[in-house]
Write a protein that holds these residues in place. Structure first.
Motif, PDB file in Angstrom:
ATOM      1  N   LYS A   1       0.852  -1.185   0.000  1.00  0.00           N
ATOM      2  CA  LYS A   1       0.000   0.000   0.000  1.00  0.00           C
ATOM      3  C   LYS A   1       0.893   1.241   0.000  1.00  0.00           C
ATOM      4  O   LYS A   1       1.743   1.412   0.869  1.00  0.00           O
TER       5      LYS A   1
ATOM      6  N   MET B   1       1.131   5.553  -0.459  1.00  0.00           N
ATOM      7  CA  MET B   1       0.434   6.846  -0.449  1.00  0.00           C
ATOM      8  C   MET B   1       1.373   7.940  -0.933  1.00  0.00           C
ATOM      9  O   MET B   1       2.567   7.931  -0.633  1.00  0.00           O
TER      10      MET B   1
ATOM     11  N   PRO C   1      -0.333   3.349   5.170  1.00  0.00           N
ATOM     12  CA  PRO C   1       0.373   2.829   3.996  1.00  0.00           C
ATOM     13  C   PRO C   1       1.731   2.250   4.391  1.00  0.00           C
ATOM     14  O   PRO C   1       2.351   2.712   5.361  1.00  0.00           O
TER      15      PRO C   1
ATOM     16  N   MET D   1      -3.762   7.139  -2.846  1.00  0.00           N
ATOM     17  CA  MET D   1      -3.189   5.888  -2.337  1.00  0.00           C
ATOM     18  C   MET D   1      -3.535   4.749  -3.281  1.00  0.00           C
ATOM     19  O   MET D   1      -4.616   4.713  -3.876  1.00  0.00           O
TER      20      MET D   1
ATOM     21  N   THR E   1      -2.885   0.297  -3.913  1.00  0.00           N
ATOM     22  CA  THR E   1      -2.373  -0.999  -3.463  1.00  0.00           C
ATOM     23  C   THR E   1      -1.957  -1.790  -4.691  1.00  0.00           C
ATOM     24  O   THR E   1      -2.735  -1.921  -5.646  1.00  0.00           O
TER      25      THR E   1
END
Length: 346
Positions: free
Chosen positions: A104, A106, A137, A337, A339
């Motif tokens: 993840k 950001m 994140p 953000m 993933t």
């Protein structure tokens, strides 16, 4: 009566031809990476308006049942293929939070954590820290960072910042994974900066770039674009900024091509996806918004128009699982953000 209607339609169609031409011409110049085109590249800022006006012309001629609607229809279709989609419908990918193979990331221009008090409310900097902690994140790229804030982000064992010796705006990369290498790209005649960090992720090494390209430094106002003398100065500023952004995008591109690792590019490009600046920086990387985003992907407001100027770009070897745009008003930019999953970790 018929004659006056005919003259009106001729005037409308002449304007229609101009607007359709500008859209297609701007699309063509977005593929030209030469800096002497920067004076023309300013048009990329108004591409959403050009699309919208062409839609209005299309509807006007269609309502009058005249084949002239084909001009704007053709311009819109060709423009779509030139610029690519700019509205996201989201994806159907389902992924589990906390899966070890997922990353993840950001990106957030934090505006110095409001240390200069541009947002007139207390505790904005602390709210940014809380927001980051809540979203959690694994890798965080901050543009216009405030060095003193790293102590509040203790969940990250590793960080890389713009070197203190470099007289630039501060960028930072925070990571929960070990940083095994780092560097800063030399951008000439600017306070803007690009840094990168090599991050150990399992058996792989990822290179994450944190980008802050040349800022326009123009306060949007009616006077800046309506007053003759001010308009001329504003236009010259825009052209100079585009020229510097093109130079900086080329520096980033050249560095990316020499990278021995899998690359992720995050940051504030200070330009839209309709520009040649974006196309140069993106290259063959995936734009996570275009893969999995929803809506217009706004990251900045200009006269209430939703602009997307902050990006997360991922190597094709990543699978983009999700992309999220946030509405938190904690800076002049909105955070993004994504993933992703490295295919070798599936």
């Amino acid at each position: 009566m018929k004659r006056s209607t005919s003259i009106w339609d001729r005037v409308v169609f002449a304007i229609n031809i101009l607007i359709a031409f500008l859209l297609l011409f701007t699309g063509f110049t977005s593929y030209v990476p030469l800096r002497f085109f920067s004076a023309i590249s300013v048009l990329s800022l108004v591409v959403p308006f050009l699309f919208a006006i062409n839609v209005l012309f299309l509807l006007y001629w269609a309502a009058k049942m005249k084949r002239k609607f084909l001009l704007s229809f053709t311009a819109i279709v060709l423009g779509y293929f030139m610029f690519g989609p700019f509205y996201g419908f989201g994806g159907n990918n389902v992924h589990q939070e906390g899966v070890s193979s997922n990353i993840k990331i950001m990106s957030f221009n934090a505006w110095g954590f409001n240390k200069n008090g541009w947002i007139k409310q207390p505790g904005v900097g602390d709210s940014i820290v809380k927001f980051v902690k809540d979203q959690d994140p694994a890798i965080l790229c901050v543009q216009e960072h405030s060095r003193e804030r790293h102590r509040q982000l203790g969940q990250y064992k590793y960080k890389s910042e713009t070197p203190n010796a470099v007289p630039r705006t501060t960028q930072a990369i925070f990571s929960k994974y070990p940083i095994v290498g780092e560097g800063s790209l030399d951008l000439p005649s600017t306070i803007n900066n690009i840094i990168y960090a090599d991050i150990a992720f399992g058996k792989d090494t990822l290179r994450v770039y944190n980008v802050h390209l040349q800022s326009f430094k123009i306060v949007p106002s009616r006077d800046n674009f309506s007053d003759g003398e001010k308009s001329e100065r504003t236009y010259k500023k825009l052209v100079d900024t585009f020229s510097k952004q093109l130079e900086q995008a080329e520096i980033l591109k050249n560095h990316l091509e020499k990278s021995p690792y899998v690359n992720i590019v995050c940051g504030d490009f200070n330009n839209t996806q309709f520009s040649n600046v974006y196309k140069i920086a993106k290259g063959d990387l995936q734009d996570t918004f275009l893969e999995e985003g929803k809506g217009f992907g706004r990251t900045y407001d200009l006269w209430k128009m939703p602009l997307r100027i902050d990006y997360i770009l991922a190597d094709p070897r990543f699978e983009v699982l999700s992309h999220q745009n946030f509405d938190e008003r904690l800076s002049d930019h909105y955070p993004v953000m994504a993933t992703v999953r490295l295919n070798s970790h599936q």
